[in-house]
Scaffold this motif. Structure first.
Motif, PDB file in Angstrom:
ATOM      1  N   SER A  17      10.590 -10.563  -1.214  1.00  8.36           N
ATOM      2  CA  SER A  17      10.132  -9.226  -0.826  1.00  8.36           C
ATOM      3  C   SER A  17       8.629  -9.182  -0.546  1.00  8.36           C
ATOM      4  O   SER A  17       8.134  -8.193  -0.008  1.00  8.36           O
ATOM      5  N   LEU A  18       7.891 -10.219  -0.893  1.00 11.68           N
ATOM      6  CA  LEU A  18       6.448 -10.226  -0.647  1.00 11.68           C
ATOM      7  C   LEU A  18       6.121 -10.214   0.843  1.00 11.68           C
ATOM      8  O   LEU A  18       5.149  -9.582   1.257  1.00 11.68           O
ATOM      9  N   SER A  19       6.923 -10.880   1.637  1.00 12.08           N
ATOM     10  CA  SER A  19       6.658 -10.875   3.079  1.00 12.08           C
ATOM     11  C   SER A  19       6.857  -9.481   3.668  1.00 12.08           C
ATOM     12  O   SER A  19       6.095  -9.056   4.539  1.00 12.08           O
ATOM     13  N   ASP A  20       7.848  -8.744   3.179  1.00 19.06           N
ATOM     14  CA  ASP A  20       8.053  -7.374   3.641  1.00 19.06           C
ATOM     15  C   ASP A  20       6.888  -6.477   3.244  1.00 19.06           C
ATOM     16  O   ASP A  20       6.404  -5.672   4.037  1.00 19.06           O
ATOM     17  N   ILE A  21       6.435  -6.610   2.024  1.00 22.75           N
ATOM     18  CA  ILE A  21       5.311  -5.802   1.555  1.00 22.75           C
ATOM     19  C   ILE A  21       4.050  -6.119   2.347  1.00 22.75           C
ATOM     20  O   ILE A  21       3.318  -5.206   2.742  1.00 22.75           O
ATOM     21  N   MET A  22       3.794  -7.378   2.612  1.00 20.03           N
ATOM     22  CA  MET A  22       2.602  -7.761   3.373  1.00 20.03           C
ATOM     23  C   MET A  22       2.685  -7.235   4.810  1.00 20.03           C
ATOM     24  O   MET A  22       1.679  -6.812   5.377  1.00 20.03           O
ATOM     25  N   PHE A  23       3.862  -7.244   5.396  1.00 14.26           N
ATOM     26  CA  PHE A  23       4.036  -6.707   6.739  1.00 14.26           C
ATOM     27  C   PHE A  23       3.718  -5.215   6.774  1.00 14.26           C
ATOM     28  O   PHE A  23       3.002  -4.736   7.654  1.00 14.26           O
ATOM     29  N   PHE A  24       4.246  -4.458   5.804  1.00 15.51           N
ATOM     30  CA  PHE A  24       3.980  -3.020   5.769  1.00 15.51           C
ATOM     31  C   PHE A  24       2.506  -2.719   5.508  1.00 15.51           C
ATOM     32  O   PHE A  24       1.943  -1.784   6.076  1.00 15.51           O
ATOM     33  N   LEU A  25       1.863  -3.492   4.657  1.00 18.39           N
ATOM     34  CA  LEU A  25       0.428  -3.297   4.424  1.00 18.39           C
ATOM     35  C   LEU A  25      -0.386  -3.594   5.677  1.00 18.39           C
ATOM     36  O   LEU A  25      -1.318  -2.856   6.015  1.00 18.39           O
ATOM     37  N   LEU A  26      -0.049  -4.651   6.378  1.00 16.75           N
ATOM     38  CA  LEU A  26      -0.741  -4.990   7.616  1.00 16.75           C
ATOM     39  C   LEU A  26      -0.552  -3.892   8.658  1.00 16.75           C
ATOM     40  O   LEU A  26      -1.517  -3.463   9.306  1.00 16.75           O
ATOM     41  N   LEU A  27       0.653  -3.401   8.802  1.00 17.30           N
ATOM     42  CA  LEU A  27       0.934  -2.326   9.740  1.00 17.30           C
ATOM     43  C   LEU A  27       0.167  -1.062   9.365  1.00 17.30           C
ATOM     44  O   LEU A  27      -0.419  -0.399  10.233  1.00 17.30           O
ATOM     45  N   PHE A  28       0.130  -0.731   8.098  1.00 19.24           N
ATOM     46  CA  PHE A  28      -0.596   0.441   7.629  1.00 19.24           C
ATOM     47  C   PHE A  28      -2.085   0.329   7.947  1.00 19.24           C
ATOM     48  O   PHE A  28      -2.693   1.267   8.473  1.00 19.24           O
ATOM     49  N   ILE A  30      -3.586  -1.514  10.223  1.00 19.68           N
ATOM     50  CA  ILE A  30      -3.823  -1.496  11.673  1.00 19.68           C
ATOM     51  C   ILE A  30      -3.793  -0.067  12.197  1.00 19.68           C
ATOM     52  O   ILE A  30      -4.643   0.340  12.991  1.00 19.68           O
ATOM     53  N   ILE A  31      -2.844   0.722  11.744  1.00 20.24           N
ATOM     54  CA  ILE A  31      -2.754   2.118  12.196  1.00 20.24           C
ATOM     55  C   ILE A  31      -3.956   2.916  11.717  1.00 20.24           C
ATOM     56  O   ILE A  31      -4.566   3.669  12.474  1.00 20.24           O
ATOM     57  N   ILE A  32      -4.343   2.744  10.476  1.00 22.48           N
ATOM     58  CA  ILE A  32      -5.483   3.484   9.929  1.00 22.48           C
ATOM     59  C   ILE A  32      -6.779   3.072  10.616  1.00 22.48           C
ATOM     60  O   ILE A  32      -7.634   3.911  10.906  1.00 22.48           O
ATOM     61  N   SER A  33      -6.945   1.809  10.937  1.00 19.28           N
ATOM     62  CA  SER A  33      -8.186   1.370  11.578  1.00 19.28           C
ATOM     63  C   SER A  33      -8.314   1.903  13.000  1.00 19.28           C
ATOM     64  O   SER A  33      -9.423   2.149  13.468  1.00 19.28           O
ATOM     65  N   THR A  34      -7.217   2.115  13.699  1.00 13.92           N
ATOM     66  CA  THR A  34      -7.317   2.684  15.042  1.00 13.92           C
ATOM     67  C   THR A  34      -7.607   4.176  14.991  1.00 13.92           C
ATOM     68  O   THR A  34      -8.244   4.716  15.885  1.00 13.92           O
ATOM     69  N   LEU A  35      -7.149   4.861  13.958  1.00 13.67           N
ATOM     70  CA  LEU A  35      -7.419   6.285  13.830  1.00 13.67           C
ATOM     71  C   LEU A  35      -8.838   6.566  13.351  1.00 13.67           C
ATOM     72  O   LEU A  35      -9.387   7.628  13.617  1.00 13.67           O
TER      73      LEU A  35
END
Length: 131
Positions: A17-28, A30-35
């Motif tokens: 499950s660590l890969s899933d958590i890391m993917f969601f953190l990376l996505l989060f 990236i979205i916050i940095s563009t906003l």
């Protein structure tokens, strides 16, 4: 006959499950940095799928291929564009300015027009074709 069983405890870390958590953190992030980018020109973009009619008063700012500027079909000198636009708006700065610019002009031409709106805190909308 005495058979000894290995009853030691083996610690395991479930990493599936660590890969899933890391993917969601990376996505989060990236979205916050563009906003959170402060260098973005803020403007509202029209929807190109459907046309909507509003009762708001609109001012049309058009640019043709020869880089000639028009405010509501009246020709304007490029150096006097900001002054004419502010005079047309008057005291009502809540009006929306519709920018009509050809697709084959440079992006810098569009940015130069939009900087007038950013500097004077105006609402600019870019007109698009229904495609």
């Amino acid at each position: 006959m005495a058979i000894k069983r290995n009853r030691r405890f083996h610690a395991e870390v479930a990493t599936s499950s660590l890969s899933d958590i890391m993917f969601f953190l990376l996505l989060f992030f990236i979205i916050i940095s563009t906003l959170a980018n402060p260098n973005v020109i803020k403007m509202t973009l029209p929807k190109a799928e459907s046309t909507e009619k509003t009762n708001k008063q609109l001012i049309t700012l058009s640019v043709n291929e020869n880089k000639e500027f028009f405010i509501d079909k009246e020709p304007v000198n490029p150096e006097d564009l900001e002054a004419h636009l502010l005079a047309k708006l008057g005291e009502d700065k809540s009006q929306t300015v519709v920018v009509r610019i050809p697709y084959n002009l440079q992006v810098q031409d569009l940015v130069n027009v939009l900087q007038i709106g950013v500097k004077n805190n105006l609402k600019f909308v870019i007109a698009t074709n229904k495609n």
